[in-house]
Enzyme design. Sequence first.
Site, PDB file in Angstrom:
ATOM      1  N   SER A 143       2.257 -11.453  -8.176  1.00  0.00           N
ATOM      2  CA  SER A 143       1.936  -9.989  -8.718  1.00  0.00           C
ATOM      3  C   SER A 143       3.214  -9.057  -8.507  1.00  0.00           C
ATOM      4  O   SER A 143       3.663  -9.179  -7.392  1.00  0.00           O
ATOM      5  CB  SER A 143       0.490  -9.235  -8.247  1.00  0.00           C
ATOM      6  OG  SER A 143       0.790  -7.938  -8.527  1.00  0.00           O
ATOM      7  N   TYR A 157      -5.018  -6.453  -0.803  1.00  0.00           N
ATOM      8  CA  TYR A 157      -4.654  -7.194  -1.919  1.00  0.00           C
ATOM      9  C   TYR A 157      -3.309  -7.751  -1.983  1.00  0.00           C
ATOM     10  O   TYR A 157      -3.086  -8.896  -2.154  1.00  0.00           O
ATOM     11  CB  TYR A 157      -5.220  -6.428  -3.054  1.00  0.00           C
ATOM     12  CG  TYR A 157      -4.617  -7.250  -4.364  1.00  0.00           C
ATOM     13  CD1 TYR A 157      -5.533  -8.502  -4.786  1.00  0.00           C
ATOM     14  CD2 TYR A 157      -3.790  -6.743  -5.153  1.00  0.00           C
ATOM     15  CE1 TYR A 157      -4.888  -9.272  -5.977  1.00  0.00           C
ATOM     16  CE2 TYR A 157      -3.292  -7.572  -6.340  1.00  0.00           C
ATOM     17  CZ  TYR A 157      -3.847  -8.778  -6.681  1.00  0.00           C
ATOM     18  OH  TYR A 157      -3.252  -9.418  -7.732  1.00  0.00           O
ATOM     19  N   LYS A 199      -1.350 -11.525  -1.426  1.00  0.00           N
ATOM     20  CA  LYS A 199      -0.412 -12.262  -2.480  1.00  0.00           C
ATOM     21  C   LYS A 199       0.811 -12.479  -1.590  1.00  0.00           C
ATOM     22  O   LYS A 199       1.234 -13.466  -1.763  1.00  0.00           O
ATOM     23  CB  LYS A 199      -0.093 -11.205  -3.709  1.00  0.00           C
ATOM     24  CG  LYS A 199      -1.129 -11.172  -4.646  1.00  0.00           C
ATOM     25  CD  LYS A 199      -1.606 -12.498  -5.315  1.00  0.00           C
ATOM     26  CE  LYS A 199      -2.782 -12.268  -6.331  1.00  0.00           C
ATOM     27  NZ  LYS A 199      -3.367 -13.603  -6.960  1.00  0.00           N
TER      28      LYS A 199
END
Length: 361
Positions: free
Chosen positions: A145, A169, A173
């Site tokens: 992302s 989050y 990643k």
Amino acid sequence: MIGRNGIGIGIGIGHNLDGLSMKILLTGGTGYIGSHIAVVFAQMGHSVVLYDNLSNSSASVAGQINAITDEKCVFVRGDIRDTAFLQSTLRSQQIEAVVHLAGLKAVGESVEKPIDYYANNVQGTISLLEAMEAERIKTLVFSSSATVYGQPQYLPIDENHPTSATNPYGRSKLHIEEMLSDVAASDGGWHIACLRYFNPAGAHETARLGERPAGKPNNLMPFIAQVATGERTVLSIFGDDYETPDGTGLRDYIHVMDLAEGHAMALQFLISNAGWHAFNLGTGQAYSVMEMIKSFEKASCQKVAFNVAPRRPGDVAACFANPDKAMLVLGWTASRTLDDMCSSTWHFYQSFDNAAGKAKG
Ligand code: NAD
Ligand code: WQD
């Protein structure tokens, strides 16, 4: 619209999607992005196995994928943290490459439940790597992302932009990307691509697949769609005092089918390229929240009521990609327009059977 060079999104070059037919496992394959990738891969002639625990999707999606493709995608209900079952699936399905999408993705929830995010995303990826290594499968495309860039230090963002994380989050990643880089460095047999998505939007042209979040949407496009259908009364614009042309936030929205085709190009690249590689998947164009509202109103012929709310904590004024590396190295570029994203989303929402919780047809 802000673009690096002032040209529109429709600058697509011809994608060469031909290649060897492979057996590919998609973790998170019945999710929003995975389902569109499954269609692209199945239509290219690959054999596709959808591996998903259905924590944020439905088994009916596999039926929709097969209805679109006339192919027999195999659906396996399983959790990526169940290493033994995952390994036996890789073996029994004779998998040759994996696209790893499975994970949790809500930024706000990750702040409240960081353990869930590290367990699902990081531990889940370790489990996947162990299963792949045990089966000697070493070709992996990972759903990363643009969140790994943290607060943009310059725009447009290229792959050399420093990485950082502002929430659990994003940190999950980043941890996964770093793990994958270490794994590739440890053994030259691995072929790994981390695809850094900007803002995926839109739906499949058949209206059988799209994004229908349970509960209140976190992302802009589904929220706008739900105001247009009347399911929600008003969209709150999170701040209109940013240093942008109309004061609202600028983002790089990319059609989910362009994104899916980027995975096909990445996989083709990996066949002949070992090591760890990161690519931005974005358009290089940025649209404001206000432009998104106007574009959706035009595509749907509905009014989208809005009010202006305070800025959302953690938001940045602008974030958009430099997608040159994907164009030069993968031969991929986004070709679909913002209108395509809005009209396909609207079509999907109109076709969605709320009572059944799935697309009609
Ligand atoms: P999604 O929630 O629709 O799809 C993820 C799928 O993974 C779901 O079907 C869910 O049931 C499944 N899943 C979750 N945990 C699992 C587990 N432990 N085992 C097996 N299956 C599991 O989300 P999406 O939008 O399709 O995103 C796919 C990937 O792309 C995610 O990794 C996400 O972080 C990443 N990504 C998404 C966006 C976005 O805006 N949608 C942007 C950047 C990156
Ligand atoms: C877009 C713009 C908001 C909702 C997030 C994650 C990121 C990635 C993609 C996975 C911003 C504005 C939004 C609303 C609004 N996901 N907005 N009202 O914030 O760029 O990125 O999704 O990796 O990690 O952080 O996308 O769709 O939430 O917001 O005004 O109700 O719309 O402020 O300017 P974002 P978004």
